[in-house]
Design a protein around this motif. Sequence first.
Motif, PDB file in Angstrom:
ATOM      1  N   UNK A   1       5.574 107.566  -1.063  1.00  0.00           N
ATOM      2  CA  UNK A   1       4.751 109.092  -1.265  1.00  0.00           C
ATOM      3  C   UNK A   1       4.051 109.154   0.365  1.00  0.00           C
ATOM      4  N   UNK A   2       3.931 108.347   0.870  1.00  0.00           N
ATOM      5  CA  UNK A   2       4.047 108.465   2.525  1.00  0.00           C
ATOM      6  C   UNK A   2       5.081 108.922   3.430  1.00  0.00           C
ATOM      7  N   UNK A   3       6.813 108.616   2.796  1.00  0.00           N
ATOM      8  CA  UNK A   3       7.427 109.386   3.311  1.00  0.00           C
ATOM      9  C   UNK A   3       7.547 111.077   3.297  1.00  0.00           C
ATOM     10  N   UNK A   4       7.526 110.805   1.698  1.00  0.00           N
ATOM     11  CA  UNK A   4       7.792 112.353   1.276  1.00  0.00           C
ATOM     12  C   UNK A   4       6.319 113.484   1.154  1.00  0.00           C
ATOM     13  N   UNK A   5       5.073 112.357   1.722  1.00  0.00           N
ATOM     14  CA  UNK A   5       4.923 113.471   2.254  1.00  0.00           C
ATOM     15  C   UNK A   5       4.308 113.844   3.494  1.00  0.00           C
ATOM     16  N   UNK A   6       5.092 113.625   4.141  1.00  0.00           N
ATOM     17  CA  UNK A   6       5.444 113.488   5.959  1.00  0.00           C
ATOM     18  C   UNK A   6       6.582 114.413   5.836  1.00  0.00           C
TER      19      UNK A   6
ATOM     20  N   UNK B   1       7.997 105.133 -10.516  1.00  0.00           N
ATOM     21  CA  UNK B   1       8.544 105.358  -9.183  1.00  0.00           C
ATOM     22  C   UNK B   1       9.177 107.440  -9.824  1.00  0.00           C
ATOM     23  N   UNK B   2       9.243 107.198 -10.159  1.00  0.00           N
ATOM     24  CA  UNK B   2       9.355 108.673 -10.758  1.00  0.00           C
ATOM     25  C   UNK B   2       8.662 109.831  -9.976  1.00  0.00           C
ATOM     26  N   UNK B   3       7.308 109.681 -10.756  1.00  0.00           N
ATOM     27  CA  UNK B   3       6.011 109.822 -10.017  1.00  0.00           C
ATOM     28  C   UNK B   3       5.554 109.926  -9.277  1.00  0.00           C
ATOM     29  N   UNK B   4       6.174 109.169  -7.803  1.00  0.00           N
ATOM     30  CA  UNK B   4       5.684 109.031  -6.540  1.00  0.00           C
ATOM     31  C   UNK B   4       7.357 109.695  -5.991  1.00  0.00           C
ATOM     32  N   UNK B   5       8.274 110.178  -6.734  1.00  0.00           N
ATOM     33  CA  UNK B   5       9.247 110.955  -6.299  1.00  0.00           C
ATOM     34  C   UNK B   5      10.188 110.986  -5.543  1.00  0.00           C
TER      35      UNK B   5
END
Length: 218
Positions: A80-85, A106-110
């Motif tokens: 989530x942190x990586x995909x937010x950035x 995991x799927x929900x996190x992206x």
Amino acid sequence: MPALPDVHGDPDRPIRVLCVDDHPLIRKGIASILANEPDMELVAEASDGREAVRVFRESRPDVTLMDLRMPELDGIATTKAILEEFPAARIIALTSYEGDQDIYRALGAGVRGYLLKEAVHTDVVRAIRIVHSGKRLMPAEVAGRLSEYFPQMALTPRETEVLGLVANGLGNKEIAERLGTATGTIKIHVQNILEKLSASDRTQAVTIAIQRGILHLS
């Protein structure tokens, strides 16, 4: 917001991979696999989530292999942190956990793929190529795990909390005291848990919850 270089369509550029796992042997195994692939390059490694976010910023990999269970920051929070950035980041969950709740989280996190660590060499390489190409990956055994519990009846956060205390050996009265509520309320929660998990007793409920990834006991 930083952007990733648009290099996914460049056939002459190796696929740059980041491996995130707290077990050195797993990272060494991935490094060995990628060393034999001329179109892939292991550009960085990280042993925990916080390090992974920092290393991702520095290396800007094309594909990241992400362990889900790590110290400091687990793989879900790290993803989530990586995909937010970096919203275009392409992340594959590489894990030994195959419970349906682990997969859903995991799927929900992206993540764009979910691969078990037991996968053979060719599966790992194929997964990287598929996700790098912009597609998503869901191996048959993982999809089967999801369909086994579909449609699912998810436990509420309070029910999960109660079940965690049950797993630690606490009785209804002790749980009620711990949570500051009535024993009767805890009894209702336990009944709901048994029904949702199709469990005959508390012990079976805990066993099912661990198998499905609802609980992770350290």
